[in-house]
Write a protein that holds these residues in place. Structure first.
Motif, mmCIF file in Angstrom:
data_model
loop_
_atom_site.group_PDB
_atom_site.id
_atom_site.type_symbol
_atom_site.label_atom_id
_atom_site.label_comp_id
_atom_site.label_asym_id
_atom_site.label_seq_id
_atom_site.Cartn_x
_atom_site.Cartn_y
_atom_site.Cartn_z
ATOM 1 N N ASP A 64 6.676 9.746 -0.065
ATOM 2 C CA ASP A 64 6.552 10.119 1.346
ATOM 3 C C ASP A 64 6.687 8.899 2.255
ATOM 4 O O ASP A 64 7.180 8.992 3.379
ATOM 5 C CB ASP A 64 5.192 10.779 1.626
ATOM 6 C CG ASP A 64 5.041 12.137 0.966
ATOM 7 O OD1 ASP A 64 6.075 12.809 0.763
ATOM 8 O OD2 ASP A 64 3.905 12.514 0.649
ATOM 9 N N LEU A 65 6.226 7.757 1.748
ATOM 10 C CA LEU A 65 6.213 6.527 2.534
ATOM 11 C C LEU A 65 7.485 5.697 2.354
ATOM 12 O O LEU A 65 7.565 4.572 2.823
ATOM 13 C CB LEU A 65 4.988 5.684 2.153
ATOM 14 C CG LEU A 65 3.646 6.316 2.532
ATOM 15 C CD1 LEU A 65 2.498 5.592 1.850
ATOM 16 C CD2 LEU A 65 3.460 6.307 4.043
ATOM 17 N N LYS A 66 8.468 6.261 1.663
ATOM 18 C CA LYS A 66 9.780 5.636 1.498
ATOM 19 C C LYS A 66 9.726 4.329 0.707
ATOM 20 O O LYS A 66 10.473 3.385 0.970
ATOM 21 C CB LYS A 66 10.432 5.404 2.866
ATOM 22 C CG LYS A 66 10.599 6.670 3.689
ATOM 23 C CD LYS A 66 11.183 6.375 5.064
ATOM 24 C CE LYS A 66 11.285 7.655 5.899
ATOM 25 N NZ LYS A 66 11.805 7.378 7.253
ATOM 26 N N ILE A 67 8.823 4.281 -0.272
ATOM 27 C CA ILE A 67 8.738 3.109 -1.141
ATOM 28 C C ILE A 67 9.819 3.215 -2.218
ATOM 29 O O ILE A 67 10.063 4.292 -2.772
ATOM 30 C CB ILE A 67 7.347 3.007 -1.800
ATOM 31 C CG1 ILE A 67 6.256 2.961 -0.720
ATOM 32 C CG2 ILE A 67 7.266 1.765 -2.691
ATOM 33 C CD1 ILE A 67 6.395 1.835 0.264
ATOM 34 N N LYS A 68 10.453 2.108 -2.536
ATOM 35 C CA LYS A 68 11.544 2.098 -3.509
ATOM 36 C C LYS A 68 11.022 2.421 -4.914
ATOM 37 O O LYS A 68 9.915 2.032 -5.278
ATOM 38 C CB LYS A 68 12.240 0.737 -3.496
ATOM 39 C CG LYS A 68 12.901 0.417 -2.149
ATOM 40 C CD LYS A 68 13.390 -1.022 -2.095
ATOM 41 C CE LYS A 68 13.940 -1.366 -0.721
ATOM 42 N NZ LYS A 68 14.305 -2.797 -0.601
ATOM 43 N N VAL A 121 7.111 -6.214 0.111
ATOM 44 C CA VAL A 121 8.021 -6.188 -1.043
ATOM 45 C C VAL A 121 9.061 -5.089 -0.882
ATOM 46 O O VAL A 121 10.207 -5.224 -1.327
ATOM 47 C CB VAL A 121 7.251 -6.034 -2.382
ATOM 48 C CG1 VAL A 121 6.312 -7.200 -2.594
ATOM 49 C CG2 VAL A 121 6.497 -4.714 -2.453
ATOM 50 N N ASN A 122 8.684 -3.994 -0.206
ATOM 51 C CA ASN A 122 9.623 -2.898 0.016
ATOM 52 C C ASN A 122 10.740 -3.288 0.982
ATOM 53 O O ASN A 122 11.837 -2.728 0.943
ATOM 54 C CB ASN A 122 8.875 -1.680 0.559
ATOM 55 C CG ASN A 122 9.623 -0.381 0.354
ATOM 56 O OD1 ASN A 122 9.992 -0.039 -0.760
ATOM 57 N ND2 ASN A 122 9.854 0.347 1.431
ATOM 58 N N ALA A 123 10.468 -4.280 1.837
ATOM 59 C CA ALA A 123 11.452 -4.708 2.849
ATOM 60 C C ALA A 123 12.386 -5.808 2.359
ATOM 61 O O ALA A 123 13.401 -6.100 2.997
ATOM 62 C CB ALA A 123 10.724 -5.191 4.101
ATOM 63 N N ILE A 124 12.070 -6.424 1.229
ATOM 64 C CA ILE A 124 12.859 -7.557 0.737
ATOM 65 C C ILE A 124 14.251 -7.110 0.307
ATOM 66 O O ILE A 124 14.417 -6.117 -0.395
ATOM 67 C CB ILE A 124 12.148 -8.246 -0.447
ATOM 68 C CG1 ILE A 124 10.797 -8.829 0.000
ATOM 69 C CG2 ILE A 124 13.030 -9.332 -1.056
ATOM 70 C CD1 ILE A 124 10.878 -9.906 1.035
ATOM 71 N N ASP A 125 15.250 -7.877 0.729
ATOM 72 C CA ASP A 125 16.634 -7.653 0.294
ATOM 73 C C ASP A 125 16.885 -8.533 -0.926
ATOM 74 O O ASP A 125 17.035 -9.754 -0.807
ATOM 75 C CB ASP A 125 17.596 -8.012 1.429
ATOM 76 C CG ASP A 125 19.054 -7.725 1.084
ATOM 77 O OD1 ASP A 125 19.364 -7.499 -0.105
ATOM 78 O OD2 ASP A 125 19.890 -7.745 2.008
#
Length: 261
Positions: A64-68, A121-125
């Protein structure tokens, strides 16, 4: 068997937070003061009532929170099958308002560390071999602890995290965990950090760091600096004083979300 399409008995935190809107006047600071999971008729669109049912857990999932997916897999292995309330609140607001900074107050044991480390960590490219996040802890022990948690969260990714204890340590990771004083020495003395590419700058135990003279001075200088560009600043603490909030608002004012959970 429960049909996946059946409506949840209780409205999720994400659904409730989706109703917290910012007016177009540009004058609003979003203030979220906890969640009443059974209350769907809150008429105040700038705050939500206080949690009274589950003390820490929300009804939402990591999906739901769009975590990879690789991060979710690691979280499950760590024993975190679902997010806590503060994690849902912070991730929802960061997803909804990516241009706003965040200050969150939450009790110890509520999942506070996850609430700032998971969105980072979810935002890291992973395709970019560069520093993209900085976390400031208040002690050597906390640097080690936070870096260890992130290492577990990123087990199934190529994301790297480095604990920096001295300003002479080499910087070679996506995420750097250090103290405000060491960060200041790097920032002012060596200019090693490429600040424009930082996605998030996180201050843990912010109440202490805002009142400690050495930490506060470095933070003030960074908050005022144009070098931070569009970096999202996230501040967490178990307790914030009125002076802490005044300090925060003096730098960010209309560009910040405040959470008390």
């Amino acid at each position: 068997m429960v049909d996946k399409n059946d409506k949840k008995e209780e409205e999720s935190l994400i659904d409730q937070l989706s109703k917290v809107e910012v007016k177009e006047t540009g004058e609003d600071i979003i203030t979220v003061e906890g969640i009443e999971q059974n209350d769907t008729n809150n008429s105040n669109t700038n705050s939500v009532k206080t949690q009274t049912t589950n003390e820490f857990l929300s009804n939402d999932s990591w999906e739901d929170l769009k975590i990879k997916e690789p991060i979710i897999k690691a979280l499950h292995e760590m024993g975190f099958s679902k997010p806590s309330q503060i994690q849902t609140m912070s991730l929802s607001l960061l997803n909804k308002y990516p241009s706003k900074h965040l200050a969150a107050q939450s009790k110890n044991g509520s999942g506070k560390t996850g609430a700032f480390s998971i969105p980072l960590v979810n935002a890291i490219d992973e395709s970019k071999d560069e520093i993209q996040g900085v976390i400031l802890a208040h002690s050597r022990e906390m640097i080690t602890q936070i870096a260890g948690i992130i290492a577990k969260m990123t087990k199934y990714t190529k994301i790297t995290c480095q604990a920096i204890y001295r300003d002479k340590d080499a910087l070679n990771a996506h995420i750097i965990v250090t103290t405000a004083v060491q960060f200041g020495k790097i920032f002012y003395d060596t200019r090693k950090l490429p600040y424009e590419q930082l996605k998030m700058f996180i201050v843990d135990e912010a109440d202490y760091q805002f009142t400690n003279n050495s930490c506060r001075q470095y933070l003030e200088d960074y908050f005022k600096s144009k070098s931070r560009g569009k970096t999202q600043i996230i501040m967490f603490s178990a307790t914030f004083t009125e002076d802490n909030f005044k300090f925060i608002k003096s730098f960010f004012d209309k560009k910040i979300s405040l959470i008390t959970a």
